[in-house]
Scaffold this active site. Structure first.
Site: not given
Ligand code: ADP
Ligand code: TRP
Length: 340
Positions: A117, A203, A206
């Site tokens: 951030k 990566k 969302k």
């Molecule tokens: P986002 O990055 O979309 O906000 P979250 O932080 O809610 O996703 O992640 C929820 C779970 O999914 C965590 O265990 C995270 O490591 C996994 N995860 C999120 N994005 C990816 C990705 N692009 N590839 C693999 N695992 C992911």
């Protein structure tokens, strides 16, 4: 899988409205595999964590409901897993307050979520303490169940390392082996532990808007797939293209069960004999096949919210019992258990 694994813990933050295929391959799929292999699996909706970004009541409620339905529809088995909402198990908040005393401010300042951030130009006045403290709450989530490991995607590695540091500090200070050090259970293949986004660079996440959903309308998913980057050096369909590292083929490898079709597309792509549209259309169809059963199951589940609520109540009770036991033991160790 190591047959000695007793307990695993993991959570998903309902900061968005629906899960994407990065969540599925990086986290949910390993969670579902583990539910059949371990003695105890504690999986929860990290709704307290969502407060760092979601400040709208209706949005938060909707996100929580959707992520719960998504998770169950994808195959979480409530008979095998203790499935609950973090905010309903009070020990999570209580342990976070305690654990904050076993980690330094300096180390917290080096955590990615906060540091990124700052690097993005955000001023400290605008960064809430929930975000700064996020990894401490996550350490509490984990350590409460004294797990062997935590199945997550690569982006969560640093958080698990912090939970280990906190556990180590605690053990050292009280000369105990109370906390086992949790292992980050992260897939070795980077195509899985860090699924690339449709931009082909970052990566899938969302917050970056580069996702392919799971349960969105078919038309939305088709559009997300059609917007995928491919080989940036290929200008015409007759130019030979590169398959390796090309997001569309990474997604084919993850989703397409028709291996012959995938091989044929790769061969023709390398020779410049197939256009992006055909590759993407076949990917859309593969996606629909892959998630067909889960999509159908979700519709049925959504009509039976009473069942969903009873699953969560049951999980709440089991998680409360287990975590209360840990908190009581911790209070005993640190000097907070006497009644005077
Ligand atoms: P986002 O990055 O979309 O906000 P979250 O932080 O809610 O996703 O992640 C929820 C779970 O999914 C965590 O265990 C995270 O490591 C996994 N995860 C999120 N994005 C990816 C990705 N692009 N590839 C693999 N695992 C992911
Ligand atoms: N921080 C994780 C994420 O954004 C969610 C999470 C919260 C979690 N507490 C946890 C994951 C404990 C594993 C263990 O995805």
């Amino acid at each position: 899988m190591d047959s000695r694994i007793k307990t695993v813990v993991s959570g998903i933050t309902p900061s968005g409205n629906m899960l994407h295929i990065g969540n599925y391959f990086g986290a949910i799929k390993p969670h579902l595999e583990l539910q059949n292999e371990v003695e105890y699996a504690y999986y929860f909706i990290a709704d307290l964590h969502a407060l760092t970004t979601v400040k709208d009541k209706a949005v938060l409620e909707n996100n929580i409901k959707n992520v719960i339905l998504d998770y169950l529809a994808l195959g979480l088995d409530p008979e095998k897993v203790v499935f609950f909402r973090q905010s309903q198990v009070e020990s999570h908040s209580e342990l976070a307050v305690i654990l904050a005393n076993y980690i330094s401010y300096g180390q917290m300042q080096r955590m990615h979520a906060f540091k990124d951030k700052l690097q993005d130009g955000e001023v400290v006045e605008n960064i809430n303490m929930g975000l700064f403290n996020y990894p401490i709450l996550m350490a509490a989530d984990i350590l409460l169940y004294k797990p062997y490991g935590v199945p997550v995607g690569e982006d969560q590695r640093q958080h698990i390392e912090l939970a280990r540091d906190i556990a180590e500090n605690f053990n050292r200070i009280y000369n105990t082996e109370f906390f086992p050090l949790p292992i980050p259970m992260i897939d070795k293949k980077k195509e899985i532990s860090k699924v690339v986004g449709t931009d082909g660079v970052r990566k899938m996440s969302k917050s970056l808007g580069n996702v392919i959903g799971i349960f969105d309308d078919e038309e939305v998913i088709r559009k997300q797939i059609m917007s995928c980057f491919t080989d940036p050096t290929r200008i015409k369909a007759t130019d030979p293209g590169k398959v390796e590292g090309n997001p569309v083929f990474i997604f084919h490898d993850l989703l397409n069960d028709n291996l012959e079709e995938v091989q044929d597309l790769k061969d023709r792509y390398t020779k410049g004999e197939v256009g992006d549209v055909e590759v993407k259309e076949k990917l859309s169809n593969a996606h629909l096949r892959f998630f067909k059963d889960a999509r159908a199951k979700r519709i049925i589940l959504e009509r039976d919210m009473e069942l969903v609520m009873s699953i969560l109540m049951n999980g709440k009770e089991k998680a409360t019992n287990k975590s209360k036991e840990t908190i009581d033991n911790i209070k005993e160790i640190i000097g907070l258990s006497t009644s005077i």
